[in-house]
Design an enzyme around this catalytic site. Structure first.
Site, PDB file in Angstrom:
ATOM      1  N   GLU A 126       0.787  -1.237   0.000  1.00  0.00           N
ATOM      2  CA  GLU A 126       0.000   0.000   0.000  1.00  0.00           C
ATOM      3  C   GLU A 126       0.818   1.287   0.000  1.00  0.00           C
ATOM      4  O   GLU A 126       0.258   2.370   0.205  1.00  0.00           O
ATOM      5  CB  GLU A 126      -0.992   0.016   1.176  1.00  0.00           C
ATOM      6  CG  GLU A 126      -2.012  -1.112   1.100  1.00  0.00           C
ATOM      7  CD  GLU A 126      -3.095  -1.055   2.151  1.00  0.00           C
ATOM      8  OE1 GLU A 126      -4.126  -1.714   1.967  1.00  0.00           O
ATOM      9  OE2 GLU A 126      -2.911  -0.354   3.165  1.00  0.00           O
ATOM     10  N   GLU A 135      -6.983  -7.461  -1.466  1.00  0.00           N
ATOM     11  CA  GLU A 135      -7.406  -7.228  -0.081  1.00  0.00           C
ATOM     12  C   GLU A 135      -8.843  -6.735  -0.061  1.00  0.00           C
ATOM     13  O   GLU A 135      -9.192  -5.833  -0.831  1.00  0.00           O
ATOM     14  CB  GLU A 135      -6.536  -6.182   0.628  1.00  0.00           C
ATOM     15  CG  GLU A 135      -5.256  -6.677   1.236  1.00  0.00           C
ATOM     16  CD  GLU A 135      -4.655  -5.642   2.185  1.00  0.00           C
ATOM     17  OE1 GLU A 135      -5.437  -4.912   2.834  1.00  0.00           O
ATOM     18  OE2 GLU A 135      -3.422  -5.560   2.265  1.00  0.00           O
TER      19      GLU A 135
END
Length: 817
Positions: free
Chosen positions: A457, A554
């Protein structure tokens, strides 16, 4: 004692004459804190927290609020020491090394009061030359510095500009500046885990002595030559030649089941030397490929590599070799402006079904072989074929990857950088280079690993400005990002492994991010790469909210673990959803409120006046809600694999967050701490089935898609049944004609307006009836029965309280737990 000597002799033999000797220093050590007020025995591998607990000096660190009460342990500077006698004559060896497979984390190492070296990276292997320092009887000390204090000092010394984030959110109750230390990032806290910045020797430590030359490492990669249509194996071996003259000899590589044996002549000059060999597999023998779970066997072959060197020095290595190819396909898609993002294994497109793996415990010495097998077998039992080793934890131990090889679990392997920006000074970058090179050598022979990813991320954090960076500073931070992940990590990966793809981040737009200078203006673009998606304020039963992305690595929803799991680390005063304990254990802002919000949308919240009863019911309801939310979202991704709608779709991966837990607390996991299945995991067995009917509504029309992960077409019928809530017997049933679902396809197989469906079933209403449906062939069900709710269960009419009885019998060969 006799056994110890026997093992020692075995370790000290190579060929007919002893040429190398290894002596482990694992076992009992002494540990003391900085001012000497605490001194205690400790076990290596292990950590200070575990030693204190084992000696009865602290409670279980996971009990109630002990993560706060024991913060002092991480803020102190501890010393590990040991006196040991070398059980061989050290003067007869040309080289003696002290080897640490893993130190956590910042130390100064002394042997016999002489500084041997320093460490600052939990993820690297360290080797120190102690030839001139070693004695018959030795005293070794590892003087640890608090990881928390070290990280703060490194941040303070970085005076040029801030490297955010400085600290985690207050709700996580964690420590600051974790991005300034090469240590398990989540050990400073996360939104699902506690803050336990450990200190200790967390892997093996040993003395290695040798003459002539020594094998430092051995690694290999099977490679398929498309032009010659044959398999080769690239073998790389590193030697330390301590002889004053060249060492010659032969290498014999044998793979008996493939009728392959090849001999090579080598000559090693003094110093550190690399030997590279190319082994051609016998073309007349059929090589069986390694396949992911659900797609074929996990075939492997035993290989031995024998180095027959001068002066009767024989060094032998054995390994299991698996043959498979992996491609990441990013190519134009008809009907879309973007690119695909999916994996081919052995030339076959594979939909990745699975979850995300985090460390199984804050204290790695608690992670046993049995626990690893339990967790990974649970993944396979839920029809998963892939896990993502998330970038805020650790590079897992060898046994983890060996089990994944055996079980057919594909691994998306992040490098250990997560949710932060990082410094790029020379010492930090050099440490990262050594870390990555070591991990590549250690792991690249595992077929289970199908991709390297630079971080978790961080592209998204940078480009969507999580840290409120002023626009004028963006070029500097983008330059740092490219320096770390592209010019450093990527270069090391490409130099060390050409057999699998590398991406800089997750999520990322893949080649589109590269085209935009390695960072995309929108890393969550559904037309490229992978995405992460979370939304807690929207109704999770509304499938139209989910991204119709190429790959979803995710997504998920929280739930609480079972009362039996919580009971072990709490007291009676804690057993309320709004207790101090419940608030303390929740590390995600507004997490408890969000769970109740989602539950209340479709279920009746517990109304019991008994606090314990209400607590247990609420825990249960959060698991029901989580399971249903993730089911609806996962089924949306699975049915999106074969279609493009408004340029979006062709979804080829669904990895929900997260598989396992690090402690007993609310999280997104489907397995509780210790491995107990939540309801979500039972649901996953069904929604990850190889052949699955997926039902949903759109504008008052009920649709069913048939989804197949099989390698061949399947001729089936669909049975749709309507039940009242008060009976398991269907009111009506409809069986379709035969239809074919092709290999790796998701197709529409049924549609009917809901009002029509209800009218022909005894005038059912949305509130009084529920739909079930399943696929079959030759009147035999194939795969699971699926369900579709026509209204929220809290609006159900006729739903009766279940009366469940249980009979348990124990046979002679069973033991009750």
């Amino acid at each position: 004692m006799c056994l110890h000597l026997f093992l020692l002799l075995a370790l000290c033999q190579a060929g007919h004459i002893a040429r190398a000797c290894s002596y482990s220093l694992r076992g009992s050590w002494q540990i003391r804190n900085a001012n000497g007020s605490l001194e205690l025995p400790g076990t290596v591998p292990g950590c200070v927290h575990s030693a204190l607990f084992q000696q009865g000096l602290i409670q279980d660190p996971y009990y109630r609020f002990n993560d706060l009460h024991y913060r002092w342990i991480s803020l102190d500077n501890w010393t590990y020491s040991k006196e040991f006698k070398i059980p061989f004559n050290h003067s007869k060896w040309q080289k003696v090394n002290l080897i640490f497979e893993g130190i956590d984390t910042v130390t100064k190492i002394l042997l016999n009061n002489v500084t041997v070296g320093k460490t600052d990276n939990m993820f690297s292997r360290y080797s120190f030359d102690i030839t001139t320092m070693v004695r018959d009887v030795n005293f070794i000390e590892l003087r640890f510095q608090s990881a928390v204090l070290y990280a703060a000092q490194q941040s303070e010394a970085h005076t040029g500009y801030q490297v955010p984030p400085n600290c985690p959110p207050l709700v996580q109750k964690g420590e600051c500046h974790v991005n300034f230390i090469r240590k398990e990032q989540c050990s400073f806290s996360w939104d699902w885990g506690p803050s336990f910045p450990t200190q200790g020797i967390w892997k093996d430590v040993r003395i290695e002595a040798y003459n002539i030359c020594h094998l430092n490492y051995f690694t290999f990669s099977p490679i398929y030559d498309n032009s010659a249509q044959e398999w080769n194996i690239e073998i790389e071996s590193s030697f330390d030649v301590v002889s004053s003259k060249p060492v010659g000899g032969q290498v014999v590589v044998a793979i008996p089941k493939l009728q392959t044996q090849q001999t090579y002549s080598i000559e090693l000059q003094p110093g550190e030397r690399i030997v590279e060999l190319l082994v051609k597999i016998n073309k007349n023998i059929s090589v069986e490929n390694w396949w992911p779970h659900g797609h074929g066997n996990q075939a492997g072959y035993n290989m031995t590599v024998l180095f027959k060197l001068d002066e009767d020095l024989n060094i032998e290595k054995s390994a299991k070799v698996y043959f498979r190819t992996v491609e990441l396909i990013e190519e134009p898609i008809e009907g879309s402006s973007g690119l695909s993002f999916y994996f081919k294994i052995n030339g076959f497109p594979i939909f990745l079904k699975g979850s995300n793996w985090i460390p199984a415990d804050s204290f790695q010495d608690r992670v046993t072989s049995d626990l690893l097998r339990l967790l990974l077998q649970s993944a396979v039992d839920a029809n998963m074929n892939a896990l993502r080793v998330w970038g805020g934890g650790i590079y897992e131990q060898d046994e983890f990857y060996e089990l994944c090889d055996q079980l057919g679990i594909m691994i998306w392997q992040d490098f250990m950088f997560a949710c932060a920006l990082y410094p790029t000074d020379r010492s930090f970058m050099d440490s990262v280079s050594a870390e990555v090179a070591y991990q590549i050598r250690r792991l690249k022979s595992h077929p289970s690993i199908i991709i390297w990813s630079g971080n978790n991320e961080n592209e998204a954090a940078l480009m969507t400005n999580w840290y409120d960076i002023p626009p004028s500073d963006y070029p500097m931070y983008i330059n740092d990002y490219v320096m770390l992940y592209v010019k450093n990590i990527r270069e090391v990966v490409l130099a060390g492994d050409s057999t699998r793809p590398f991406i800089t981040s997750s999520p990322t737009n893949g080649v589109e991010s590269i085209a935009e200078g390695w960072v995309s203006h929108n890393p969550y673009d559904t037309h490229f790469g992978d995405v992460h998606y979370y939304s807690y304020s929207s109704d999770c039963w509304n499938w139209k909210l989910f991204p119709k992305a190429r790959f979803v690595s995710e997504y998920g929803y929280q739930s609480w673990p079972s009362f039996n799991t919580l009971e072990k680390v709490s007291s009676k005063a804690d057993w309320s959803f709004r207790s101090k304990f419940s608030l303390h254990r929740q590390h995600h802002a507004r997490g408890n409120t969000e769970m109740l919000y989602q539950a209340d949308l479709h279920f009746k919240l517990p109304q019991s006046t008994d606090p314990l009863h209400a607590f247990r019911d609420t825990i249960y309801l959060t698991q029901v809600t989580q399971a249903q939310c993730v089911k609806i979202e996962t089924e949306f991704y699975r049915r999106s694999r074969s279609e493009i709608v408004n340029g979006e779709g062709h979804t080829m991966g669904a990895l929900y967050w997260q598989l396992n837990d690090v402690w007993q607390a609310p999280s997104w996991s489907s397995l509780e701490y210790g491995g107990k299945w939540k309801m979500l995991h039972y649901f996953a067995q069904h929604f990850f089935a190889a052949l699955l009917p997926v039902g949903f509504e759109d504008h008052d029309v009920f649709y069913v898609y048939g989804v197949s992960d099989l390698h061949s077409e399947c001729r089936v019928t669909l049975t749709v049944r309507v039940h009242t809530w008060s009976s398991l017997e269907p009111l009506c049933s409809h069986v379709t004609g035969h239809f074919v679902i092709n290999s790796g396809e998701a197709i529409l197989i049924y549609k009917e307006p809901v009002p029509s469906l209800l009218r022909r079933c005894w005038n059912c209403t949305r509130q009084s009836c529920v739909v079930s449906f399943y696929l079959s062939a030759d009147s035999k069900p194939l795969g699971p029965t699926n369900y579709h709710f026509l209204s929220s269960p809290k609006e159900a009419v006729g739903l009766q309280k279940a009366h469940i009885t249980e009979n348990v019998s124990v046979t002679d060969n069973q033991v009750m737990g």
